[in-house]
Design a protein around this motif. Sequence first.
Motif, PDB file in Angstrom:
ATOM      1  N   LEU A 133       0.853  -1.179   0.000  1.00  0.00           N
ATOM      2  CA  LEU A 133       0.000   0.000   0.000  1.00  0.00           C
ATOM      3  C   LEU A 133       0.889   1.229   0.000  1.00  0.00           C
ATOM      4  O   LEU A 133       1.738   1.377   0.886  1.00  0.00           O
ATOM      5  CB  LEU A 133      -0.906   0.020   1.240  1.00  0.00           C
ATOM      6  N   VAL A 134       0.715   2.094  -0.989  1.00  0.00           N
ATOM      7  CA  VAL A 134       1.434   3.368  -1.032  1.00  0.00           C
ATOM      8  C   VAL A 134       0.419   4.481  -0.772  1.00  0.00           C
ATOM      9  O   VAL A 134      -0.365   4.842  -1.643  1.00  0.00           O
ATOM     10  CB  VAL A 134       2.155   3.591  -2.375  1.00  0.00           C
ATOM     11  N   ASN A 135       0.436   4.998   0.453  1.00  0.00           N
ATOM     12  CA  ASN A 135      -0.455   6.082   0.860  1.00  0.00           C
ATOM     13  C   ASN A 135       0.183   7.405   0.440  1.00  0.00           C
ATOM     14  O   ASN A 135       0.945   8.018   1.198  1.00  0.00           O
ATOM     15  CB  ASN A 135      -0.635   6.054   2.385  1.00  0.00           C
ATOM     16  N   ASN A 136      -0.121   7.841  -0.772  1.00  0.00           N
ATOM     17  CA  ASN A 136       0.529   9.030  -1.311  1.00  0.00           C
ATOM     18  C   ASN A 136      -0.407  10.227  -1.439  1.00  0.00           C
ATOM     19  O   ASN A 136       0.049  11.368  -1.377  1.00  0.00           O
ATOM     20  CB  ASN A 136       1.113   8.711  -2.692  1.00  0.00           C
ATOM     21  N   ALA A 137      -1.689  10.019  -1.607  1.00  0.00           N
ATOM     22  CA  ALA A 137      -2.608  11.133  -1.871  1.00  0.00           C
ATOM     23  C   ALA A 137      -2.492  12.198  -0.787  1.00  0.00           C
ATOM     24  O   ALA A 137      -2.400  11.890   0.409  1.00  0.00           O
ATOM     25  CB  ALA A 137      -4.040  10.617  -1.948  1.00  0.00           C
ATOM     26  N   GLY A 138      -2.485  13.454  -1.206  1.00  0.00           N
ATOM     27  CA  GLY A 138      -2.380  14.538  -0.237  1.00  0.00           C
ATOM     28  C   GLY A 138      -2.851  15.852  -0.819  1.00  0.00           C
ATOM     29  O   GLY A 138      -2.894  16.046  -2.036  1.00  0.00           O
ATOM     30  N   LEU A 139      -3.199  16.767   0.078  1.00  0.00           N
ATOM     31  CA  LEU A 139      -3.630  18.109  -0.297  1.00  0.00           C
ATOM     32  C   LEU A 139      -2.763  19.141   0.406  1.00  0.00           C
ATOM     33  O   LEU A 139      -2.170  18.873   1.453  1.00  0.00           O
ATOM     34  CB  LEU A 139      -5.085  18.344   0.109  1.00  0.00           C
ATOM     35  N   SER A 140      -2.722  20.332  -0.171  1.00  0.00           N
ATOM     36  CA  SER A 140      -2.048  21.456   0.468  1.00  0.00           C
ATOM     37  C   SER A 140      -2.745  22.733   0.037  1.00  0.00           C
ATOM     38  O   SER A 140      -3.299  22.809  -1.069  1.00  0.00           O
ATOM     39  CB  SER A 140      -0.569  21.502   0.066  1.00  0.00           C
ATOM     40  N   PHE A 141      -2.752  23.737   0.925  1.00  0.00           N
ATOM     41  CA  PHE A 141      -3.306  25.045   0.605  1.00  0.00           C
ATOM     42  C   PHE A 141      -2.258  26.100   0.927  1.00  0.00           C
ATOM     43  O   PHE A 141      -1.576  26.019   1.946  1.00  0.00           O
ATOM     44  CB  PHE A 141      -4.596  25.309   1.390  1.00  0.00           C
ATOM     45  N   ALA A 142      -2.126  27.092   0.055  1.00  0.00           N
ATOM     46  CA  ALA A 142      -1.019  28.040   0.163  1.00  0.00           C
ATOM     47  C   ALA A 142      -1.296  29.202   1.116  1.00  0.00           C
ATOM     48  O   ALA A 142      -0.370  29.858   1.558  1.00  0.00           O
ATOM     49  CB  ALA A 142      -0.681  28.590  -1.222  1.00  0.00           C
ATOM     50  N   GLU A 145      -4.999  31.835   9.226  1.00  0.00           N
ATOM     51  CA  GLU A 145      -6.196  32.622   9.532  1.00  0.00           C
ATOM     52  C   GLU A 145      -7.031  32.916   8.300  1.00  0.00           C
ATOM     53  O   GLU A 145      -8.193  33.342   8.414  1.00  0.00           O
ATOM     54  CB  GLU A 145      -5.813  33.940  10.233  1.00  0.00           C
ATOM     55  N   GLN A 146      -6.473  32.668   7.114  1.00  0.00           N
ATOM     56  CA  GLN A 146      -7.197  32.911   5.867  1.00  0.00           C
ATOM     57  C   GLN A 146      -7.820  31.648   5.284  1.00  0.00           C
ATOM     58  O   GLN A 146      -8.622  31.733   4.351  1.00  0.00           O
ATOM     59  CB  GLN A 146      -6.253  33.528   4.827  1.00  0.00           C
ATOM     60  N   GLN A 147      -7.466  30.500   5.824  1.00  0.00           N
ATOM     61  CA  GLN A 147      -7.985  29.248   5.284  1.00  0.00           C
ATOM     62  C   GLN A 147      -9.391  28.995   5.803  1.00  0.00           C
ATOM     63  O   GLN A 147      -9.712  29.281   6.957  1.00  0.00           O
ATOM     64  CB  GLN A 147      -7.055  28.082   5.672  1.00  0.00           C
ATOM     65  N   SER A 148     -10.236  28.450   4.947  1.00  0.00           N
ATOM     66  CA  SER A 148     -11.610  28.175   5.357  1.00  0.00           C
ATOM     67  C   SER A 148     -11.675  26.888   6.164  1.00  0.00           C
ATOM     68  O   SER A 148     -10.833  25.994   6.017  1.00  0.00           O
ATOM     69  CB  SER A 148     -12.513  28.046   4.123  1.00  0.00           C
ATOM     70  N   ALA A 149     -12.691  26.814   7.011  1.00  0.00           N
ATOM     71  CA  ALA A 149     -12.876  25.616   7.825  1.00  0.00           C
ATOM     72  C   ALA A 149     -13.099  24.391   6.939  1.00  0.00           C
ATOM     73  O   ALA A 149     -12.624  23.289   7.248  1.00  0.00           O
ATOM     74  CB  ALA A 149     -14.043  25.803   8.790  1.00  0.00           C
ATOM     75  N   ASN A 150     -13.817  24.562   5.839  1.00  0.00           N
ATOM     76  CA  ASN A 150     -14.070  23.435   4.938  1.00  0.00           C
ATOM     77  C   ASN A 150     -12.783  22.938   4.291  1.00  0.00           C
ATOM     78  O   ASN A 150     -12.569  21.730   4.163  1.00  0.00           O
ATOM     79  CB  ASN A 150     -15.076  23.840   3.859  1.00  0.00           C
ATOM     80  N   ARG A 191      -2.031  23.379  -7.715  1.00  0.00           N
ATOM     81  CA  ARG A 191      -3.346  23.127  -7.119  1.00  0.00           C
ATOM     82  C   ARG A 191      -3.534  23.897  -5.821  1.00  0.00           C
ATOM     83  O   ARG A 191      -4.647  24.255  -5.460  1.00  0.00           O
ATOM     84  CB  ARG A 191      -3.545  21.632  -6.883  1.00  0.00           C
ATOM     85  N   ALA A 192      -2.423  24.126  -5.100  1.00  0.00           N
ATOM     86  CA  ALA A 192      -2.504  24.838  -3.829  1.00  0.00           C
ATOM     87  C   ALA A 192      -2.581  26.349  -4.016  1.00  0.00           C
ATOM     88  O   ALA A 192      -2.784  27.092  -3.055  1.00  0.00           O
ATOM     89  CB  ALA A 192      -1.295  24.498  -2.968  1.00  0.00           C
ATOM     90  N   GLY A 193      -2.410  26.822  -5.258  1.00  0.00           N
ATOM     91  CA  GLY A 193      -2.475  28.243  -5.519  1.00  0.00           C
ATOM     92  C   GLY A 193      -1.197  28.991  -5.211  1.00  0.00           C
ATOM     93  O   GLY A 193      -1.209  30.206  -4.996  1.00  0.00           O
ATOM     94  N   ALA A 194      -0.046  28.281  -5.189  1.00  0.00           N
ATOM     95  CA  ALA A 194       1.227  28.928  -4.868  1.00  0.00           C
ATOM     96  C   ALA A 194       1.699  29.807  -6.019  1.00  0.00           C
ATOM     97  O   ALA A 194       1.427  29.527  -7.188  1.00  0.00           O
ATOM     98  CB  ALA A 194       2.279  27.860  -4.560  1.00  0.00           C
ATOM     99  N   ASP A 195       2.415  30.860  -5.666  1.00  0.00           N
ATOM    100  CA  ASP A 195       3.007  31.749  -6.655  1.00  0.00           C
ATOM    101  C   ASP A 195       4.260  31.089  -7.220  1.00  0.00           C
ATOM    102  O   ASP A 195       5.225  30.856  -6.484  1.00  0.00           O
ATOM    103  CB  ASP A 195       3.365  33.075  -5.990  1.00  0.00           C
ATOM    104  N   PRO A 196       4.298  30.772  -8.519  1.00  0.00           N
ATOM    105  CA  PRO A 196       5.468  30.082  -9.081  1.00  0.00           C
ATOM    106  C   PRO A 196       6.772  30.831  -8.850  1.00  0.00           C
ATOM    107  O   PRO A 196       7.824  30.213  -8.643  1.00  0.00           O
ATOM    108  CB  PRO A 196       5.136  29.996 -10.575  1.00  0.00           C
TER     109      PRO A 196
END
Length: 263
Positions: free
Chosen positions: A85-94, A98-103, A193-198
């Motif tokens: 099992l390779v548990n790789n899936a992940g998310l990130s937000f930039a 205090e600006q990130q939504s609860a959802n 996907r996280a909205g980072a500035d390149p």
Amino acid sequence: MNDLPAALVTGASSGIGGTYADRLARRGHDLVLVARDVAKMDALAQTLRAETDVTIDILRADLADETDIAAVEARLRDDARIGVLVNNAGLSFASAFEQQSANDLAQLVAVNTTAVLRLAHAVAPRFVAEGRGAIVNIGSVVGLVPEFGQSVYGATKAFVLFLSQGLAHELGPKGIYVQAVLPAATATDIWARAGADPAALPPMMAVGDLVDAALAGFDRREAVTIPPLHDGELWDAYQAARVAMIPGFGQSLPAPRYTGDAE
């Protein structure tokens, strides 16, 4: 007949997961690819089927969705071919905390921690019964560095490291190999996907180099693999310091520095 175990890889449509799929297929492992983007998984599967002699199944799943994750759990419980099992899936937000939504934060925790836990928990009883199997959990060096400022993402990756080390302690004696892989910045589409500035992104490790190093650690049966850390003795010292503290945690009285008795 292929004697190698099949591998189930999450987040397998691109990036680290897609590269794991490529490398494992070229090693001769049959695959179960899990991700949300069926078109990308189809394209990857077609390429790998044409270039290798492995069987590839596709399982579309959003690991933040209860019905979808339950389907992946069932596949891990019921498919005796799957031994990795390779548990790789992940998310990130930039954005800042205090600006990130609860959802968004709830989704981040669901994918980065709850899904990792549930899929490992789904497959562990079968692995233990068989006395073999491998669980690879993709964490991040961010889980060791609060100074990076990615508080919730880092906390989820700290969870992945602790879970991996705990499972290695519990399941290792039962024949199960558990590896935590801690990448640093890696050139995948998670940044976009996280909205980072390149323009603000640091130099990054090529995803192929990252996965090849992780698989070298897998072959060596490392408990924790940190591809960007060139001085491995630093990790050994970190671990030694942690273990050296354990006896002190059993003290029944507060340390003198908290009681006014320190010199």
